[in-house]
Design a protein around this motif. Structure first.
Motif, PDB file in Angstrom:
ATOM      1  N   PRO A   2      -3.854   9.989 -11.268  1.00  0.00           N
ATOM      2  CA  PRO A   2      -2.849  10.925 -10.762  1.00  0.00           C
ATOM      3  C   PRO A   2      -2.272  11.781 -11.888  1.00  0.00           C
ATOM      4  O   PRO A   2      -2.100  11.307 -13.018  1.00  0.00           O
ATOM      5  CB  PRO A   2      -1.778  10.000 -10.173  1.00  0.00           C
ATOM      6  CG  PRO A   2      -1.918   8.723 -10.929  1.00  0.00           C
ATOM      7  CD  PRO A   2      -3.354   8.610 -11.362  1.00  0.00           C
ATOM      8  N   VAL A  53       0.984  14.355 -12.590  1.00  0.00           N
ATOM      9  CA  VAL A  53       2.234  14.915 -12.082  1.00  0.00           C
ATOM     10  C   VAL A  53       2.441  16.264 -12.742  1.00  0.00           C
ATOM     11  O   VAL A  53       2.541  16.369 -13.962  1.00  0.00           O
ATOM     12  CB  VAL A  53       3.425  13.981 -12.403  1.00  0.00           C
ATOM     13  CG1 VAL A  53       4.737  14.626 -11.971  1.00  0.00           C
ATOM     14  CG2 VAL A  53       3.244  12.649 -11.708  1.00  0.00           C
ATOM     15  N   THR A  98       3.587  20.213  -8.369  1.00  0.00           N
ATOM     16  CA  THR A  98       2.700  19.411  -7.501  1.00  0.00           C
ATOM     17  C   THR A  98       2.210  18.171  -8.233  1.00  0.00           C
ATOM     18  O   THR A  98       2.142  18.130  -9.459  1.00  0.00           O
ATOM     19  CB  THR A  98       1.464  20.225  -7.090  1.00  0.00           C
ATOM     20  OG1 THR A  98       0.837  20.690  -8.287  1.00  0.00           O
ATOM     21  CG2 THR A  98       1.817  21.376  -6.191  1.00  0.00           C
ATOM     22  N   THR A  99       1.852  17.178  -7.451  1.00  0.00           N
ATOM     23  CA  THR A  99       1.187  15.996  -7.981  1.00  0.00           C
ATOM     24  C   THR A  99      -0.185  15.945  -7.328  1.00  0.00           C
ATOM     25  O   THR A  99      -0.310  16.145  -6.121  1.00  0.00           O
ATOM     26  CB  THR A  99       1.986  14.731  -7.626  1.00  0.00           C
ATOM     27  OG1 THR A  99       3.303  14.892  -8.149  1.00  0.00           O
ATOM     28  CG2 THR A  99       1.361  13.497  -8.242  1.00  0.00           C
ATOM     29  N   ALA A 145       6.760   9.066 -15.476  1.00  0.00           N
ATOM     30  CA  ALA A 145       6.820   9.474 -14.054  1.00  0.00           C
ATOM     31  C   ALA A 145       6.011   8.538 -13.158  1.00  0.00           C
ATOM     32  O   ALA A 145       5.337   8.978 -12.221  1.00  0.00           O
ATOM     33  CB  ALA A 145       6.318  10.916 -13.909  1.00  0.00           C
ATOM     34  N   LEU A 153       6.962   8.660  -9.408  1.00  0.00           N
ATOM     35  CA  LEU A 153       6.444   9.879  -8.773  1.00  0.00           C
ATOM     36  C   LEU A 153       4.957   9.720  -8.445  1.00  0.00           C
ATOM     37  O   LEU A 153       4.495  10.099  -7.372  1.00  0.00           O
ATOM     38  CB  LEU A 153       6.606  11.074  -9.730  1.00  0.00           C
ATOM     39  CG  LEU A 153       7.923  11.843  -9.674  1.00  0.00           C
ATOM     40  CD1 LEU A 153       7.935  12.939 -10.726  1.00  0.00           C
ATOM     41  CD2 LEU A 153       8.116  12.437  -8.285  1.00  0.00           C
ATOM     42  N   LYS A 154       4.226   9.161  -9.380  1.00  0.00           N
ATOM     43  CA  LYS A 154       2.785   8.965  -9.174  1.00  0.00           C
ATOM     44  C   LYS A 154       2.541   7.984  -8.028  1.00  0.00           C
ATOM     45  O   LYS A 154       1.682   8.205  -7.177  1.00  0.00           O
ATOM     46  CB  LYS A 154       2.128   8.453 -10.466  1.00  0.00           C
ATOM     47  CG  LYS A 154       2.009   9.534 -11.520  1.00  0.00           C
ATOM     48  CD  LYS A 154       1.503   9.001 -12.840  1.00  0.00           C
ATOM     49  CE  LYS A 154       1.412  10.151 -13.839  1.00  0.00           C
ATOM     50  NZ  LYS A 154       1.156   9.729 -15.195  1.00  0.00           N
ATOM     51  N   TYR A 174       3.141   9.548  -4.697  1.00  0.00           N
ATOM     52  CA  TYR A 174       2.009  10.405  -4.301  1.00  0.00           C
ATOM     53  C   TYR A 174       0.813   9.550  -3.868  1.00  0.00           C
ATOM     54  O   TYR A 174       0.169   9.831  -2.850  1.00  0.00           O
ATOM     55  CB  TYR A 174       1.635  11.313  -5.480  1.00  0.00           C
ATOM     56  CG  TYR A 174       0.369  12.099  -5.205  1.00  0.00           C
ATOM     57  CD1 TYR A 174       0.368  13.148  -4.287  1.00  0.00           C
ATOM     58  CD2 TYR A 174      -0.822  11.787  -5.848  1.00  0.00           C
ATOM     59  CE1 TYR A 174      -0.789  13.864  -4.012  1.00  0.00           C
ATOM     60  CE2 TYR A 174      -1.984  12.489  -5.585  1.00  0.00           C
ATOM     61  CZ  TYR A 174      -1.958  13.528  -4.663  1.00  0.00           C
ATOM     62  OH  TYR A 174      -3.101  14.219  -4.394  1.00  0.00           O
TER      63      TYR A 174
END
Lengths: 284, 182
Positions: free
Chosen positions: A23, A25, A29-30, A133, A136-137, A140
């Motif tokens: 992934p 980030v 967008t991711t 992050a 966040l990953k 997603y």
């Protein structure tokens, strides 16, 4: 018993290709990027080719050096070519994905055979360091991972409660999860190296037998007798010294033989001569 | 359109732009030299200036030509051949092919698939050759086809995917390789 000592023996594939996703980030967008590694089992010059990316090449080579720490010949020297799906990204969290792709491509797949996604910074000697992050990953990945996929991530990223909650949800969806502190913890994902036999008995056997050489169908000796006299410094037909032309021709022949499937069957000797013998070179 | 493609297209169009003589800013020659050697990258503002200023581009081209001439002179003085001779081995199709006929560089051709439709070209130069390099390198064949272009990395290596229909091994049957300053 594991007697597969020669990786270039008949039956070895010309190349092995492995893809691992990771992934990324971005600012807005991711996304999922991937690295594809192609390994060449009978090409052992330790080439790490990263086409069209000098900047990416430096980082990738450092990661691969760390990933291969402690490995033995010949696998450690196996040539690889690697491509990123999108090479315009920053950061080092692709390290674990690259290391896994490199290991699995060179050694061959073992264990899990499905889709593999990984995030982690690869440190010295194969240590897996945390990424930025991470939550966040994970958030997603919750949208894009499917049941049966395998996701690997650094152990040191699992100290926060919010990341543990997402990991728990992923687990409930039958997504396989593995925490990693060191690459050695996931060595079941690639075949054991030829110098890492499975049992003590095999280890003793390999030591006793030594490397196995296949029988040659024929053997040819070529003796090149090269003019080493002063006239070879004169200009030849290609505007270079004759000596240089001969040098290139000899290297061309050697290169051609080296690339032949039957390269083990050829022996070459090179003798140079002049108009007089330098006795200082003779063994007394 | 990819930003890099757009920039190249713009550069090609602006190369035909007439010189209006209006150049409020000028690009320092030392800065252009650094850009040519690859030690620095021009800032976006400097790149824009270069695209808008025909005389700055002419200075850049003149410096590049002079640098290429210097590079050839260095290689000649050191007796470094620019040709890379190789007679393609007929029995190699889906394995990497090494061309190490040149004393100071090795070219490896890696097949990316079993069908022989995709390839990567890898170049490694010796330390001796790397020390002589004033800028990047180009690898071409005697038919004029570009195989590789760019600057070698700290290990003296450079790679590029093959972008032509004919396979590189087929080209080797008919053409000889040579290196040129970028």
């Amino acid at each position: 018993m594991n007697c597969a000592l020669n990786p270039a023996k008949p039956g070895t594939p010309a190349r092995r290709e492995v893809l691992v996703e990771f992934p990324v980030v971005g600012g807005r967008t991711t996304t999922l990027n991937h690295v594809r590694v192609i390994a060449y089992p009978d090409s052992l010059e330790r080439v790490v080719s990263v086409p069209a990316s000098r900047h990416r090449s430096r980082g990738a080579k450092a990661i691969i050096d760390n990933a291969r720490y402690g490995e033995h010949k010949p696998e450690v020297d196996m040539d690889v070519v690697l491509h990123f799906d999108n090479q315009y990204f920053d950061g080092a969290s692709f390290g674990l994905a690259l290391a896994l792709a490199d290991k699995r491509a060179r050694h061959g797949l073992a264990g899990y055979q499905g889709r593999l996604v990984a995030t982690g910074v690869l440190g010295p000697q194969g240590a897996v360091d945390p990424v930025d992050a991470f939550v966040l990953k994970l958030t997603y990945l919750e949208q894009v991972l499917n049941p049966g996929d395998l996701f690997l991530y650094p152990t040191r990223n699992t100290t926060r409660g919010d990341s543990l909650a997402v990991l728990q949800r992923l687990r409930q969806r039958d997504i396989a999860l593995r925490e990693v502190e060191h690459l050695a913890q996931v060595r079941d994902l690639w075949q054991p190296g030829i110098l890492q036999p499975r049992t003590e008995e095999e280890s003793v056997m390999v030591e006793r037998i030594g490397p196995i050489t296949e029988t040659k169908a024929f053997e040819q000796l070529g003796i090149l007798v090269l003019d080493g006299s002063g006239s070879m410094s004169e200009t030849g037909i290609s505007d270079q010294p004759k000596a240089e032309e001969v040098n290139q021709a000899v290297r061309g022949l050697m290169s051609r033989l080296r690339n032949s499937r039957q390269r083990e069957n050829f022996l070459l000797a090179v003798i140079t001569y002049d108009h007089q013998v330098d006795t200082g070179r003779l063994e007394r | 359109m990819h930003p890099e493609t757009r920039k190249r297209l713009l550069a090609a169009l602006l190369a035909a732009q007439p010189d209006t003589g209006e150049h409020p800013q000028a690009l320092d020659e030392a800065r252009l030299r650094q850009a040519l050697t690859g030690t620095v990258e021009l800032s976006p503002a400097e790149q824009a200036l270069l695209l808008h200023d025909p005389s700055a581009r002419q200075r850049l081209y003149a410096l590049r030509d002079a640098q290429r001439a210097r590079q050839y002179l260095i290689w000649k003085r050191l007796g470094m051949a620019t040709q890379v001779s190789y007679l393609a081995a007929a029995d190699v199709t889906d394995h990497p092919v090494t061309i190490d006929t040149h004393p100071h560089l090795t070219v490896k051709v890696f097949p990316l698939d079993a069908e022989g439709t995709r390839w990567t070209i890898f170049l490694k130069v010796s330390e001796t050759l790397q020390e002589t390099l004033l800028s990047g390198l180009r690898l071409l064949d005697s038919g004029g086809l570009l195989w590789l272009i760019g600057q070698v990395d700290a290990d003296g290596e450079l790679s590029m995917d093959w972008a032509h229909a004919e396979s590189p091994l087929q080209r080797l049957h008919h053409y000889e390789l040579r290196i040129e300053p970028r």
